[in-house]
Design a protein around this motif. Structure first.
Motif, PDB file in Angstrom:
ATOM      1  N   SER A   1     -10.353  56.643  65.495  1.00  0.00           N
ATOM      2  CA  SER A   1     -11.434  55.691  65.303  1.00  0.00           C
ATOM      3  C   SER A   1     -12.039  55.830  63.894  1.00  0.00           C
ATOM      4  O   SER A   1     -12.211  54.831  63.185  1.00  0.00           O
ATOM      5  CB  SER A   1     -12.477  55.932  66.400  1.00  0.00           C
ATOM      6  OG  SER A   1     -13.679  55.308  66.087  1.00  0.00           O
ATOM      7  N   ASN A   2     -12.318  57.051  63.472  1.00  0.00           N
ATOM      8  CA  ASN A   2     -12.905  57.261  62.146  1.00  0.00           C
ATOM      9  C   ASN A   2     -12.012  56.765  61.009  1.00  0.00           C
ATOM     10  O   ASN A   2     -12.494  56.303  59.981  1.00  0.00           O
ATOM     11  CB  ASN A   2     -13.197  58.751  61.927  1.00  0.00           C
ATOM     12  CG  ASN A   2     -14.533  59.187  62.516  1.00  0.00           C
ATOM     13  OD1 ASN A   2     -15.490  58.405  62.538  1.00  0.00           O
ATOM     14  ND2 ASN A   2     -14.605  60.412  62.995  1.00  0.00           N
ATOM     15  N   LEU A   3     -10.700  56.904  61.177  1.00  0.00           N
ATOM     16  CA  LEU A   3      -9.787  56.544  60.093  1.00  0.00           C
ATOM     17  C   LEU A   3      -9.405  55.061  60.091  1.00  0.00           C
ATOM     18  O   LEU A   3      -8.670  54.610  59.220  1.00  0.00           O
ATOM     19  CB  LEU A   3      -8.529  57.435  60.122  1.00  0.00           C
ATOM     20  CG  LEU A   3      -8.635  58.714  59.269  1.00  0.00           C
ATOM     21  CD1 LEU A   3      -9.816  59.580  59.652  1.00  0.00           C
ATOM     22  CD2 LEU A   3      -7.359  59.517  59.320  1.00  0.00           C
ATOM     23  N   ALA A   4      -9.944  54.314  61.057  1.00  0.00           N
ATOM     24  CA  ALA A   4      -9.642  52.874  61.111  1.00  0.00           C
ATOM     25  C   ALA A   4     -10.198  52.151  59.881  1.00  0.00           C
ATOM     26  O   ALA A   4      -9.703  51.095  59.494  1.00  0.00           O
ATOM     27  CB  ALA A   4     -10.224  52.271  62.386  1.00  0.00           C
ATOM     28  N   ARG A   5     -11.211  52.740  59.240  1.00  0.00           N
ATOM     29  CA  ARG A   5     -11.825  52.084  58.075  1.00  0.00           C
ATOM     30  C   ARG A   5     -10.891  52.048  56.863  1.00  0.00           C
ATOM     31  O   ARG A   5     -11.099  51.264  55.945  1.00  0.00           O
ATOM     32  CB  ARG A   5     -13.136  52.780  57.724  1.00  0.00           C
ATOM     33  CG  ARG A   5     -12.957  54.121  57.076  1.00  0.00           C
ATOM     34  CD  ARG A   5     -14.243  54.905  57.028  1.00  0.00           C
ATOM     35  NE  ARG A   5     -14.707  55.248  58.378  1.00  0.00           N
ATOM     36  CZ  ARG A   5     -15.745  56.013  58.637  1.00  0.00           C
ATOM     37  NH1 ARG A   5     -16.446  56.509  57.660  1.00  0.00           N
ATOM     38  NH2 ARG A   5     -16.095  56.288  59.875  1.00  0.00           N
ATOM     39  N   PHE A   6      -9.878  52.917  56.845  1.00  0.00           N
ATOM     40  CA  PHE A   6      -8.961  52.936  55.696  1.00  0.00           C
ATOM     41  C   PHE A   6      -7.850  51.925  55.962  1.00  0.00           C
ATOM     42  O   PHE A   6      -6.775  52.257  56.436  1.00  0.00           O
ATOM     43  CB  PHE A   6      -8.424  54.352  55.473  1.00  0.00           C
ATOM     44  CG  PHE A   6      -9.538  55.341  55.300  1.00  0.00           C
ATOM     45  CD1 PHE A   6     -10.342  55.293  54.152  1.00  0.00           C
ATOM     46  CD2 PHE A   6      -9.830  56.281  56.271  1.00  0.00           C
ATOM     47  CE1 PHE A   6     -11.409  56.183  53.992  1.00  0.00           C
ATOM     48  CE2 PHE A   6     -10.890  57.170  56.112  1.00  0.00           C
ATOM     49  CZ  PHE A   6     -11.681  57.110  54.975  1.00  0.00           C
ATOM     50  N   ASP A   7      -8.164  50.660  55.649  1.00  0.00           N
ATOM     51  CA  ASP A   7      -7.283  49.567  56.061  1.00  0.00           C
ATOM     52  C   ASP A   7      -6.678  48.832  54.881  1.00  0.00           C
ATOM     53  O   ASP A   7      -6.041  47.795  55.035  1.00  0.00           O
ATOM     54  CB  ASP A   7      -8.065  48.594  56.945  1.00  0.00           C
ATOM     55  CG  ASP A   7      -9.334  48.093  56.248  1.00  0.00           C
ATOM     56  OD1 ASP A   7      -9.525  48.397  55.043  1.00  0.00           O
ATOM     57  OD2 ASP A   7     -10.120  47.383  56.899  1.00  0.00           O
ATOM     58  N   GLY A   8      -6.882  49.348  53.665  1.00  0.00           N
ATOM     59  CA  GLY A   8      -6.332  48.671  52.497  1.00  0.00           C
ATOM     60  C   GLY A   8      -7.241  47.567  51.985  1.00  0.00           C
ATOM     61  O   GLY A   8      -6.928  46.899  51.005  1.00  0.00           O
ATOM     62  N   VAL A   9      -8.368  47.336  52.669  1.00  0.00           N
ATOM     63  CA  VAL A   9      -9.280  46.283  52.227  1.00  0.00           C
ATOM     64  C   VAL A   9     -10.535  46.903  51.607  1.00  0.00           C
ATOM     65  O   VAL A   9     -10.864  46.649  50.450  1.00  0.00           O
ATOM     66  CB  VAL A   9      -9.686  45.363  53.411  1.00  0.00           C
ATOM     67  CG1 VAL A   9     -10.645  44.279  52.929  1.00  0.00           C
ATOM     68  CG2 VAL A   9      -8.456  44.765  54.069  1.00  0.00           C
ATOM     69  N   GLN A  10     -11.195  47.753  52.361  1.00  0.00           N
ATOM     70  CA  GLN A  10     -12.485  48.283  51.904  1.00  0.00           C
ATOM     71  C   GLN A  10     -12.380  49.435  50.924  1.00  0.00           C
ATOM     72  O   GLN A  10     -13.101  49.497  49.945  1.00  0.00           O
ATOM     73  CB  GLN A  10     -13.272  48.772  53.108  1.00  0.00           C
ATOM     74  CG  GLN A  10     -13.853  47.674  53.936  1.00  0.00           C
ATOM     75  CD  GLN A  10     -14.980  48.245  54.768  1.00  0.00           C
ATOM     76  OE1 GLN A  10     -16.049  48.567  54.262  1.00  0.00           O
ATOM     77  NE2 GLN A  10     -14.738  48.379  56.045  1.00  0.00           N
ATOM     78  N   TYR A  11     -11.543  50.434  51.272  1.00  0.00           N
ATOM     79  CA  TYR A  11     -11.528  51.650  50.466  1.00  0.00           C
ATOM     80  C   TYR A  11     -10.129  51.944  49.951  1.00  0.00           C
ATOM     81  O   TYR A  11      -9.171  51.839  50.699  1.00  0.00           O
ATOM     82  CB  TYR A  11     -11.925  52.879  51.303  1.00  0.00           C
ATOM     83  CG  TYR A  11     -13.256  52.800  51.946  1.00  0.00           C
ATOM     84  CD1 TYR A  11     -14.412  53.088  51.222  1.00  0.00           C
ATOM     85  CD2 TYR A  11     -13.349  52.461  53.283  1.00  0.00           C
ATOM     86  CE1 TYR A  11     -15.640  53.036  51.836  1.00  0.00           C
ATOM     87  CE2 TYR A  11     -14.581  52.410  53.906  1.00  0.00           C
ATOM     88  CZ  TYR A  11     -15.724  52.697  53.181  1.00  0.00           C
ATOM     89  OH  TYR A  11     -16.927  52.642  53.794  1.00  0.00           O
ATOM     90  N   GLY A  12     -10.077  52.397  48.723  1.00  0.00           N
ATOM     91  CA  GLY A  12      -8.898  53.048  48.189  1.00  0.00           C
ATOM     92  C   GLY A  12      -7.630  52.224  48.201  1.00  0.00           C
ATOM     93  O   GLY A  12      -7.615  51.023  47.909  1.00  0.00           O
ATOM     94  N   PHE A  13      -6.559  52.913  48.583  1.00  0.00           N
ATOM     95  CA  PHE A  13      -5.189  52.447  48.459  1.00  0.00           C
ATOM     96  C   PHE A  13      -4.943  51.105  49.156  1.00  0.00           C
ATOM     97  O   PHE A  13      -5.356  50.898  50.295  1.00  0.00           O
ATOM     98  CB  PHE A  13      -4.299  53.515  49.080  1.00  0.00           C
ATOM     99  CG  PHE A  13      -2.842  53.309  48.915  1.00  0.00           C
ATOM    100  CD1 PHE A  13      -2.208  53.644  47.733  1.00  0.00           C
ATOM    101  CD2 PHE A  13      -2.090  52.796  49.960  1.00  0.00           C
ATOM    102  CE1 PHE A  13      -0.844  53.469  47.592  1.00  0.00           C
ATOM    103  CE2 PHE A  13      -0.728  52.619  49.833  1.00  0.00           C
ATOM    104  CZ  PHE A  13      -0.104  52.969  48.641  1.00  0.00           C
ATOM    105  N   SER A  14      -4.235  50.218  48.461  1.00  0.00           N
ATOM    106  CA  SER A  14      -3.938  48.915  49.047  1.00  0.00           C
ATOM    107  C   SER A  14      -2.587  48.424  48.557  1.00  0.00           C
ATOM    108  O   SER A  14      -2.252  48.590  47.390  1.00  0.00           O
ATOM    109  CB  SER A  14      -5.039  47.929  48.621  1.00  0.00           C
ATOM    110  OG  SER A  14      -4.860  46.714  49.281  1.00  0.00           O
TER     111      SER A  14
END
Ligand code: GLN
Length: 448
Positions: free
Chosen positions: A294-307
């Motif tokens: 659940s916590n790592l769902a935010r790393f989706d290529g849109v909001q933070y970092g790698f895309s």
């Protein structure tokens, strides 16, 4: 200079992901100027500190040991970093770690493994291996790590330094990138108990930005170090530890530690922790991945970092997460998603929550008999690089004795008890009651 010493040693150790040499130099000049102006000096004035790379520092990249956040610059500092800076500390680098704090060897870092300064063919432990190695190698007297299931205490034991996981709720998690929020705690590494107490005092300042951070007043931790006797103090040890499948030198360290406590006047009692030792690992490896997924769902290529560029949103998610995360993180996300699935929730996640309650009760019963418990910190001495890389369950075993402590939210310290025949540090763990950091320091200062 000290920074040159680090630069040379980094060629071997790889303990830092981002050294902050320039920042540290200009901060020292600023502190010098403050000193010249006669300003009040904080308790850590001019002390170099290494900070694990899942703890944010304003304007500095925070990678979490992952490609996903390789170029992510944090726009704010963690509460603990604000506290350190107010106390006058100088942050000299961001420490290497297993990706998103998942691992026990720092071999899952996207920036290459960190090594154990005692023996470069061995791992420093993990996930806070870079922090532990930095302190053991003398980069800084203190470092910060995070401990979700042993990530401070296991590397501290492997590197022969002190590592304290505070009570859940003693130190604010504001600015710590979450792995498993109900288990994560920030804590210190140090080479002396005095330093453990000093840094704990600074970072444990209450903080309203973490709703689980306790508001109660913190004791003066240094006061617990002035003891010479354990008269009236009860020390518990794990019944039947002699027959556990752990290294002989660790067994010997435990019995020596018990002896020292006894000679110092402590009453020695036997405690039983059968549920924790048997079901702690499976319970943790259900709850921690569930929270992580659940916590790592935010790393989706849109909001933070790698895309990764893609034609539609789903493909963007798949490609970014597919190549931004490493193998262990993917494994955890898969396990977490599995145990939370609607048809499996009751059988896995809910069941694990019940086991967690039983573990809490088991510790409560143990602490009705003892003030502090002595257990192994790890089942083995530092292992060789690559040894557990292909067998996740073998690697998970490294946290057999540390994980139940997180499930119960208790404080625990690992410390060096002796050196092995082969010249490696041998650690033991002291576990305290909730907010019993003082008791732990008291016992440790007698054992030291
Ligand atoms: N080694 C354990 C894990 O991989 C603990 C990690 C931690 O405490 N962050 O989950």
């Amino acid at each position: 200079t000290a920074l040159e010493y680090i630069e040379v040693n980094e060629r071997n150790l790889n303990a830092l992901i981002t050294p902050l040499y320039e920042e540290a130099r200009s901060r020292s000049w600023m502190l010098d100027a403050a000193l010249a102006r006669g300003e009040e000096l904080g308790s850590l004035f001019g002390v170099p500190v290494v900070v694990k790379d899942n703890i944010t520092v304003d304007g500095v990249r925070t990678t979490c040991g992952s490609r996903m956040l390789e170029n992510w610059i944090s726009p704010y500092s963690a509460h603990v970093v604000e506290c350190l800076e107010r106390a006058g500390a100088v942050i000299i680098g961001k420490a290497n770690m297993d990706e998103f704090a998942m691992g026990s060897s720092t071999e899952f870092s996207a920036f290459g493994p960190a090594l154990n300064p005692w023996d470069l063919s061995r791992v420093p432990g993990g996930s806070s291996g870079g922090s532990a190695a930095s302190v053991a190698a003398g980069y800084a007297p203190i470092a910060l790590g995070s401990d979700t299931g042993g990530s401070i205490r296991q590397p501290a034991a492997f590197c022969g330094v002190y590592g304290l996981k505070p009570t859940y709720g003693l130190v604010s998690r504001f600015g710590l990138i979450a792995f498993a929020s109900s288990l994560d705690q920030i804590g210190p590494f140090a080479r002396s108990l005095k330093d453990v107490a000093a840094i704990l005092q600074v970072i444990s300042e209450p903080d309203a930005r973490d709703a689980t951070c306790a508001r109660k007043e913190r004791p003066n931790y240094a006061e617990f170090l002035n003891v010479t006797s354990l008269e009236g103090f009860k020390v518990g040890y794990l019944a039947g530890y002699e027959s556990l499948e752990i290294d002989d030198e660790i067994k010997r360290a435990i019995s020596q530690t018990i002896e020292i406590c006894q000679e110092s006047g402590a009453e020695i009692v036997e405690v039983d922790l059968p549920i924790s030792t048997r079901y702690g690992l499976p319970c943790y490896y259900t709850i921690a991945p569930a929270e992580a997924s659940s916590n790592l769902a935010r790393f989706d290529g849109v909001q933070y970092g790698f895309s990764v560029a893609a034609d539609d949103l789903k493909e963007l998610y798949l490609k970014s997460r597919g190549s931004g995360f490493g193998p262990e993180v993917k494994r955890r996300i898969l396990i977490g998603t599995f145990v939370l699935g609607s048809s499996r929730y009751d059988a896995y996640y809910l069941q694990a929550q019940k086991v967690r309650q039983l573990i809490i009760r088991e510790f409560n019963a143990a602490f009705s008999k003892a003030d502090v418990l002595i257990t192994p910190a790890t089942p083995t001495l530092p292992f060789k690089r690559g040894e557990k890389l292909t067998d996740p369950v073998k690697a998970y075993m490294a946290d057999l004795f540390t994980i139940p402590v997180n499930l119960a939210g208790l404080p625990a310290l690992s410390m060096r008890a002796s050196m092995s025949q082969s010249g490696l540090p041998v650690g033991v763990q002291l576990i305290g009651k909730k907010f019993g950091e003082g008791d732990i320091l008291k016992a440790a200062s007698v054992i030291e």
